[in-house]
Write an enzyme that holds these catalytic residues in place. Structure first.
Site, mmCIF file in Angstrom:
data_model
loop_
_atom_site.group_PDB
_atom_site.id
_atom_site.type_symbol
_atom_site.label_atom_id
_atom_site.label_comp_id
_atom_site.label_asym_id
_atom_site.label_seq_id
_atom_site.Cartn_x
_atom_site.Cartn_y
_atom_site.Cartn_z
ATOM 1 N N LYS A 216 4.425 -14.494 4.406
ATOM 2 C CA LYS A 216 4.796 -15.365 3.283
ATOM 3 C C LYS A 216 6.318 -15.349 3.193
ATOM 4 C CE LYS A 216 3.569 -17.718 -0.502
ATOM 5 N NZ LYS A 216 2.795 -18.961 -0.479
ATOM 6 N N ASP B 26 -5.761 -7.195 5.082
ATOM 7 C CA ASP B 26 -6.942 -6.782 4.326
ATOM 8 C C ASP B 26 -7.725 -8.017 3.863
ATOM 9 O OD1 ASP B 26 -8.762 -5.417 2.800
ATOM 10 O OD2 ASP B 26 -7.341 -4.741 1.280
ATOM 11 N N ASP C 244 -1.168 -18.598 2.950
ATOM 12 C CA ASP C 244 -2.049 -19.533 2.233
ATOM 13 C C ASP C 244 -2.580 -20.610 3.183
ATOM 14 O OD1 ASP C 244 0.700 -19.879 2.178
ATOM 15 O OD2 ASP C 244 0.743 -21.055 0.344
ATOM 16 N N TYR D 281 0.829 -1.213 0.000
ATOM 17 C CA TYR D 281 0.000 0.000 0.000
ATOM 18 C C TYR D 281 0.863 1.263 0.000
ATOM 19 C CZ TYR D 281 -4.008 -2.970 0.932
ATOM 20 O OH TYR D 281 -4.978 -3.931 0.828
#
Ligand code: NAI
Length: 332
Positions: free
Chosen positions: A170, A227, A203, A123
Site C-alpha cells: 500500500k 495474513d 485493495d 505484528y
C-alpha cells in the site's frame, strides 16, 4: 528416526492432529514425536500458554508440527503463533492455495502461493494507548526483513518452476514502510531476470484475485496483507479447511494450517483435517521425504475427488478421523 515437536493446539486442533498423526504413522517415515500442550490447555496446567519446555523442544528438534492456538480478541495474552514465529525467526510463511478436484468453489483451476513476511509489520507488538481515547500501533518494515522475504519468494519461484512473483503493498499511502518494501522487492527482482515481477496495491489485489485469479502465481507481502490475502486465497479454493502453511527460518521450521482453532467445532471431530494433513505433507518435503509426501497427497486428493468420505465443509458427512482412515486405505 526424525524427532519432531508436536503441538496439537486448541479448539479443533486435537481432532485434526489425531487424524494427521494416524496418516503419518501409516507412511514409511520414521518419526518420534515430542508431544506437548501449549495455548489454553497449558495455561490451565503451567500458568503460561507457551511453557519454556515447549520452546526447548522446538529449539532442540528444529522442526515442529502444530495445530491452531487460540488468541483472545481485544484483551488477554498476545498470540502464541506470532510469538513462535518471532522467537525462532521463522521469517517466511508459505501458504499454497490450489484447487483439488471435488471441492466445490467458484473457480476450478487455482494454483497460488502466498509468501508472507512473518516477523515485522504491525505484528511488531509495539502498541499502546495514548491517554484513554487514542491508541497507536507501530508498523515496522526493515530493508533486511524485506530483502530476505523477497529473495525467498524469488528463490521459491525458481525452485518450483513458477513464472511470476507479485508484490502486495500500500505504498501509495504508506510511503515509508511499504515504499521501502517495494523498493527492495524490485532490487531483488533484478537478480532473477527469468522470473517476471510486478506489484499490486493491496485493495486492487483483493479485487483482482476474486475476479481473475488465474493471472497470479507467487505472491509476496508484508505480514498483515499476507495474513488477510491468504485467507482470501483460501476462500477461492474451498475454504480454510484445505489450505496448509509452513513457517520457515534459516535452520528451523514449524508447519501449521492457515486456519485457526474454530472453537465452535472443538471436540466434535467435524473439522476438516486436510489443511493440517497438507501441512504435514509440506513437512515431509522439507525433510526430503518426497515419495511419501507424494503418496499422502495423492491419496488425499483421491478421497476429496471421490467426495464420499469427506467432512461437512466439503459437502460430506464424515468425521475427520473417518476421512483420515479413508486416506490411509487409498495409500495402499
Ligand atoms: P478460524 O480459522 O478458527 O475459523 C473461521 C471459520 O473457518 C470457522 O468457523 C469454520 O467455519 C472455518 N474453518 C476453519 N478451520 C476449519 C477446518 N479445519 N474445517 C472446516 N472449517 C474450518 O478463525 P477465527 O474464528 O477467526 O479464529 C478462531 C481462533 O483461532 C482465534 O483465537 C484466532 O486467534 C485463532 N487463530 C489461530 C491461528 C493459528 O494458530 N495459526 C490462525 C488463525 C486464527
Amino acid at each position: 528416526m526424525y524427532k519432531i515437536t508436536l503441538l496439537p493446539g486448541d479448539g479443533i486442533g486435537p481432532d485434526i492432529m489425531a487424524a494427521t498423526k494416524k496418516i503419518l504413522a501409516a507412511t514409511n517415515v520414521p518419526i518420534e514425536w515430542e508431544e506437548y500442550i501449549a495455548g489454553e490447555f497449558a495455561i490451565a496446567e503451567y500458568g503460561t500458554p507457551l511453557p519454556e519446555h515447549v520452546l526447548e523442544s522446538i529449539r532442540r528438534n528444529k522442526i515442529a508440527l502444530k495445530g491452531p492456538l487460540t488468541t483472545p480478541v481485544g484483551t488477554g495474552f498476545r498470540s502464541i503463533n506470532v510469538a513462535l514465529r518471532m522467537k525462532f525467526d521463522l521469517f517466511a510463511n508459505i501458504r499454497p492455495a490450489r484447487t483439488y478436484k471435488g471441492i466445490v468453489s467458484r473457480f476450478d483451476n487455482i494454483d497460488l502461493v502466498m509468501i508472507r513476511e512473518n516477523t515485522e509489520d504491525l505484528y511488531s507488538g509495539v502498541e499502546h494507548m495514548v491517554g484513554e481515547d487514542a491508541a497507536e500501533s507501530i508498523k515496522i518494515i526493515t530493508r533486511k526483513g524485506s530483502e530476505r522475504i523477497c529473495r525467498f519468494a524469488f528463490e521459491y519461484a525458481l525452485k518450483n518452476n513458477r513464472r511470476k512473483v507479485t508484490a502486495i503493498h500500500k505504498a501509495n499511502i504508506l510511503k515509508c514502510t511499504d515504499g521501502l518494501f517495494l523498493e527492495v522487492f524490485y532490487q531483488v527482482a533484478k537478480d532473477y531476470p527469468q522470473i517476471e515481477s510486478e506489484d499490486r496495491i493491496v485493495d486492487n489485489m483483493c479485487m483482482q484475485l476474486v475476479q481473475k485469479p488465474e493471472l497470479y502465481d507467487v505472491l509476496v507481502a508484508p505480514n498483515l496483507y499476507g495474513d488477510i490475502v491468504s485467507d482470501l486465497c483460501a476462500g477461492l479454493v474451498g475454504g480454510l479447511g484445505v489450505v496448509p502453511g509452513a513457517n520457515i527460518g534459516h535452520e528451523m521450521a514449524i508447519f501449521e494450517p492457515v486456519h485457526g482453532s474454530a472453537p465452535k467445532y472443538a471436540g466434535l471431530d467435524r473439522a476438516n483435517p486436510t489443511a493440517l494433513i497438507l501441512s504435514a505433507v509440506m513437512m515431509l518435503r522439507y525433510l526430503g521425504e518426497y515419495s511419501e509426501a507424494y503418496r499422502v497427497e495423492n491419496a488425499l486428493a483421491a478421497v476429496i475427488k471421490e467426495g464420499k468420505v469427506v467432512t461437512p465443509d466439503l459437502g460430506g458427512n464424515a468425521r475427520g478421523m473417518e476421512m483420515a482412515e479413508e486416506i490411509i486405505r487409498k495409500m495402499g
